[in-house]
Design a protein around this motif. Structure first.
Motif, PDB file in Angstrom:
ATOM      1  N   VAL A 157       0.864  -1.177   0.000  1.00  0.00           N
ATOM      2  CA  VAL A 157       0.000   0.000   0.000  1.00  0.00           C
ATOM      3  C   VAL A 157       0.900   1.226   0.000  1.00  0.00           C
ATOM      4  O   VAL A 157       1.724   1.402   0.904  1.00  0.00           O
ATOM      5  N   SER A 158       0.771   2.063  -1.016  1.00  0.00           N
ATOM      6  CA  SER A 158       1.592   3.268  -1.102  1.00  0.00           C
ATOM      7  C   SER A 158       0.865   4.466  -0.515  1.00  0.00           C
ATOM      8  O   SER A 158      -0.344   4.435  -0.271  1.00  0.00           O
ATOM      9  N   MET A 159       1.601   5.531  -0.276  1.00  0.00           N
ATOM     10  CA  MET A 159       1.073   6.805   0.224  1.00  0.00           C
ATOM     11  C   MET A 159       0.323   6.643   1.547  1.00  0.00           C
ATOM     12  O   MET A 159      -0.707   7.262   1.781  1.00  0.00           O
ATOM     13  N   CYS A 160       0.883   5.838   2.448  1.00  0.00           N
ATOM     14  CA  CYS A 160       0.209   5.573   3.719  1.00  0.00           C
ATOM     15  C   CYS A 160       0.385   6.693   4.738  1.00  0.00           C
ATOM     16  O   CYS A 160      -0.362   6.747   5.726  1.00  0.00           O
ATOM     17  N   PHE A 161       1.359   7.560   4.530  1.00  0.00           N
ATOM     18  CA  PHE A 161       1.649   8.589   5.524  1.00  0.00           C
ATOM     19  C   PHE A 161       1.511  10.007   4.979  1.00  0.00           C
ATOM     20  O   PHE A 161       1.580  10.970   5.727  1.00  0.00           O
ATOM     21  N   GLY A 162       1.332  10.135   3.696  1.00  0.00           N
ATOM     22  CA  GLY A 162       1.173  11.440   3.078  1.00  0.00           C
ATOM     23  C   GLY A 162       1.212  11.304   1.575  1.00  0.00           C
ATOM     24  O   GLY A 162       1.851  10.392   1.041  1.00  0.00           O
ATOM     25  N   ASP A 163       0.503  12.199   0.902  1.00  0.00           N
ATOM     26  CA  ASP A 163       0.376  12.158  -0.546  1.00  0.00           C
ATOM     27  C   ASP A 163       0.713  13.544  -1.089  1.00  0.00           C
ATOM     28  O   ASP A 163       0.267  14.556  -0.540  1.00  0.00           O
ATOM     29  N   PRO A 164       1.523  13.636  -2.166  1.00  0.00           N
ATOM     30  CA  PRO A 164       1.928  14.966  -2.655  1.00  0.00           C
ATOM     31  C   PRO A 164       0.766  15.790  -3.195  1.00  0.00           C
ATOM     32  O   PRO A 164       0.880  17.009  -3.302  1.00  0.00           O
ATOM     33  N   TRP A 165      -0.332  15.126  -3.551  1.00  0.00           N
ATOM     34  CA  TRP A 165      -1.498  15.848  -4.071  1.00  0.00           C
ATOM     35  C   TRP A 165      -2.574  16.048  -3.004  1.00  0.00           C
ATOM     36  O   TRP A 165      -3.222  17.082  -2.960  1.00  0.00           O
ATOM     37  N   GLU A 166      -2.748  15.062  -2.135  1.00  0.00           N
ATOM     38  CA  GLU A 166      -3.828  15.125  -1.152  1.00  0.00           C
ATOM     39  C   GLU A 166      -3.386  15.546   0.235  1.00  0.00           C
ATOM     40  O   GLU A 166      -4.209  15.880   1.082  1.00  0.00           O
ATOM     41  N   GLY A 167      -2.083  15.501   0.509  1.00  0.00           N
ATOM     42  CA  GLY A 167      -1.603  15.862   1.830  1.00  0.00           C
ATOM     43  C   GLY A 167      -1.677  14.701   2.805  1.00  0.00           C
ATOM     44  O   GLY A 167      -1.526  13.540   2.420  1.00  0.00           O
ATOM     45  N   PRO A 168      -1.927  14.984   4.094  1.00  0.00           N
ATOM     46  CA  PRO A 168      -1.970  13.914   5.099  1.00  0.00           C
ATOM     47  C   PRO A 168      -3.039  12.874   4.791  1.00  0.00           C
ATOM     48  O   PRO A 168      -4.083  13.182   4.204  1.00  0.00           O
ATOM     49  N   VAL A 169      -2.776  11.638   5.203  1.00  0.00           N
ATOM     50  CA  VAL A 169      -3.682  10.521   4.940  1.00  0.00           C
ATOM     51  C   VAL A 169      -4.175   9.983   6.277  1.00  0.00           C
ATOM     52  O   VAL A 169      -3.373   9.692   7.173  1.00  0.00           O
ATOM     53  N   ALA A 170      -5.473   9.831   6.420  1.00  0.00           N
ATOM     54  CA  ALA A 170      -6.053   9.338   7.668  1.00  0.00           C
ATOM     55  C   ALA A 170      -5.642   7.890   7.916  1.00  0.00           C
ATOM     56  O   ALA A 170      -5.794   7.042   7.026  1.00  0.00           O
ATOM     57  N   PRO A 171      -5.135   7.558   9.113  1.00  0.00           N
ATOM     58  CA  PRO A 171      -4.732   6.173   9.395  1.00  0.00           C
ATOM     59  C   PRO A 171      -5.847   5.155   9.162  1.00  0.00           C
ATOM     60  O   PRO A 171      -5.587   4.051   8.669  1.00  0.00           O
ATOM     61  N   ALA A 172      -7.085   5.510   9.501  1.00  0.00           N
ATOM     62  CA  ALA A 172      -8.186   4.570   9.307  1.00  0.00           C
ATOM     63  C   ALA A 172      -8.409   4.256   7.835  1.00  0.00           C
ATOM     64  O   ALA A 172      -8.830   3.145   7.483  1.00  0.00           O
ATOM     65  N   ARG A 173      -8.124   5.218   6.983  1.00  0.00           N
ATOM     66  CA  ARG A 173      -8.270   5.004   5.539  1.00  0.00           C
ATOM     67  C   ARG A 173      -7.256   3.975   5.049  1.00  0.00           C
ATOM     68  O   ARG A 173      -7.586   3.093   4.249  1.00  0.00           O
ATOM     69  N   VAL A 174      -6.034   4.081   5.536  1.00  0.00           N
ATOM     70  CA  VAL A 174      -5.001   3.112   5.175  1.00  0.00           C
ATOM     71  C   VAL A 174      -5.381   1.726   5.677  1.00  0.00           C
ATOM     72  O   VAL A 174      -5.271   0.727   4.966  1.00  0.00           O
ATOM     73  N   ALA A 175      -5.871   1.670   6.912  1.00  0.00           N
ATOM     74  CA  ALA A 175      -6.231   0.385   7.512  1.00  0.00           C
ATOM     75  C   ALA A 175      -7.349  -0.304   6.738  1.00  0.00           C
ATOM     76  O   ALA A 175      -7.356  -1.542   6.617  1.00  0.00           O
ATOM     77  N   ALA A 176      -8.276   0.465   6.201  1.00  0.00           N
ATOM     78  CA  ALA A 176      -9.373  -0.131   5.426  1.00  0.00           C
ATOM     79  C   ALA A 176      -8.848  -0.797   4.158  1.00  0.00           C
ATOM     80  O   ALA A 176      -9.319  -1.880   3.771  1.00  0.00           O
ATOM     81  N   VAL A 177      -7.866  -0.167   3.519  1.00  0.00           N
ATOM     82  CA  VAL A 177      -7.265  -0.759   2.324  1.00  0.00           C
ATOM     83  C   VAL A 177      -6.527  -2.046   2.693  1.00  0.00           C
ATOM     84  O   VAL A 177      -6.655  -3.083   2.031  1.00  0.00           O
ATOM     85  N   SER A 178      -5.759  -1.995   3.769  1.00  0.00           N
ATOM     86  CA  SER A 178      -5.023  -3.175   4.207  1.00  0.00           C
ATOM     87  C   SER A 178      -5.964  -4.316   4.574  1.00  0.00           C
ATOM     88  O   SER A 178      -5.700  -5.486   4.266  1.00  0.00           O
ATOM     89  N   ARG A 179      -7.074  -3.982   5.225  1.00  0.00           N
ATOM     90  CA  ARG A 179      -8.050  -5.000   5.602  1.00  0.00           C
ATOM     91  C   ARG A 179      -8.566  -5.737   4.373  1.00  0.00           C
ATOM     92  O   ARG A 179      -8.712  -6.966   4.377  1.00  0.00           O
ATOM     93  N   ALA A 180      -8.823  -4.983   3.300  1.00  0.00           N
ATOM     94  CA  ALA A 180      -9.310  -5.602   2.064  1.00  0.00           C
ATOM     95  C   ALA A 180      -8.256  -6.544   1.475  1.00  0.00           C
ATOM     96  O   ALA A 180      -8.587  -7.620   0.961  1.00  0.00           O
TER      97      ALA A 180
END
Length: 313
Positions: A157-180
């Protein structure tokens, strides 16, 4: 090799409290490290690098990616690299971006593959040319097909800690991708700080969010880039959170060819030095990795990792 390397070798051991006794160092230099290099490395040199890293005791050396040569010319020789590594490819997983890549990997004899998704919509559209949902659905399909052929599957999973276009990334959002990805059969999910903006407190928050989603630290690996010099601090935070697998790249090779602000990966030599100082077992010979890194750094006219430069200075 100088006397300094022979006499120092490893740091003094001062075990930390509450840290794992042993961890897995997951070497990605031959794939993630080389994919961003413009100078084409000969196939024989790639095979030699992988063999030298294996001889140094690294338990996993990711070999290559079956991505389109049009997008990553450096890895156009993926099948030839696997052929050069011999019949036992169990310790050499490969990245497969889609079902076409999976079929190529199967034809080449791969025994383990990794699928790749983004935690952010912007990077999914920029890198994969599809929405985050579409990219995740495609990765799930590839993972299922790979498992049907008896292959082991890892998820990135890329961009788990920050995205150059979107900025900070919510930890729960990353976890949902990992769960899938875990639900799709991925044995492990590697969380990438693709542009290197993560900090130690953020690492803990991301790991904790995964725990809340039913994805424990034993299901995770951490993959740090050192853009802001935070990679080792982030590893330490990951150790405190119970993670026992860390990606790294010999000589700090790499970046991300699809994210311009991404600089080199955490160097394997630097990671091994820190882990040795903490008394954490890896089963890896640091000087063997240093020697392999020197050869590749010379070939690419790149600087050595900080630890390699210090040991050989």
């Amino acid at each position: 090799m100088t006397a300094r390397a022979d006499t120092l070798g490893l740091p003094a051991r001062h075990p930390g409290t509450g840290l794992p006794a042993a961890v897995t160092v997951y070497e990605v230099g031959a794939r993630d490290g080389l994919q961003a290099e413009k100078r084409i490395v000969p196939t024989t040199a790639k095979v030699t690098l992988i063999q030298d890293l294996l001889a140094a005791g690294l338990p996993v050396v990711e070999a290559t990616s079956f991505v389109s040569p049009r997008w990553v010319p450096q890895l156009a020789d993926a099948a030839e690299v696997l052929a050069g590594l011999g019949p036992d490819l169990s310790r050499h997983p490969v990245l497969v971006p889609n079902r076409t890549g999976l079929r190529r990997a199967l034809d080449a004899g791969a025994r383990g593959v990794a699928v790749f998704v983004s935690a952010t919509e912007a990077f999914a559209r920029s890198n994969l040319n599809r929405s985050l949902e579409q990219a995740l659905d495609a990765a799930v399909e590839v993972a299922a097909e790979a498992r049907s052929h008896g292959l082991r599957v890892r998820g990135y999973v890329s961009m788990c800690f920050g995205d150059p276009w979107e900025g900070p990334v919510a930890p729960a959002r990353v976890a949902a991708v990992s769960r899938a990805l875990v639900d799709a059969g991925c044995e492990q999910v590697s969380l990438g700080d693709t542009i290197g903006v993560g900090t130690a407190g953020q690492v803990r928050a991301v790991v904790d969010a995964h725990g809340a989603a039913g994805v424990g630290p034993g299901d995770l690996a951490l993959h740090f880039h050192d853009t802001y010099g935070q990679a080792l601090a982030n590893v330490y935070a990951g150790l405190q959170a119970g993670v026992t697998c860390f990606d790294s790249s010999v000589a700090g090779l790499g970046g991300c060819p699809f994210a311009g602000s991404a600089t080199g990966n955490l160097a394997t030599e630097d990671l091994l030095w820190m882990l040795a100082g903490l008394g954490i077992e890896t089963g890896v010979d640091l000087m063997g990795v240093v020697r392999a890194g020197v050869v590749m750094a010379d070939l690419l006219a790149r600087p050595l990792s900080r630890v390699a430069a210090a040991l050989l200075g």
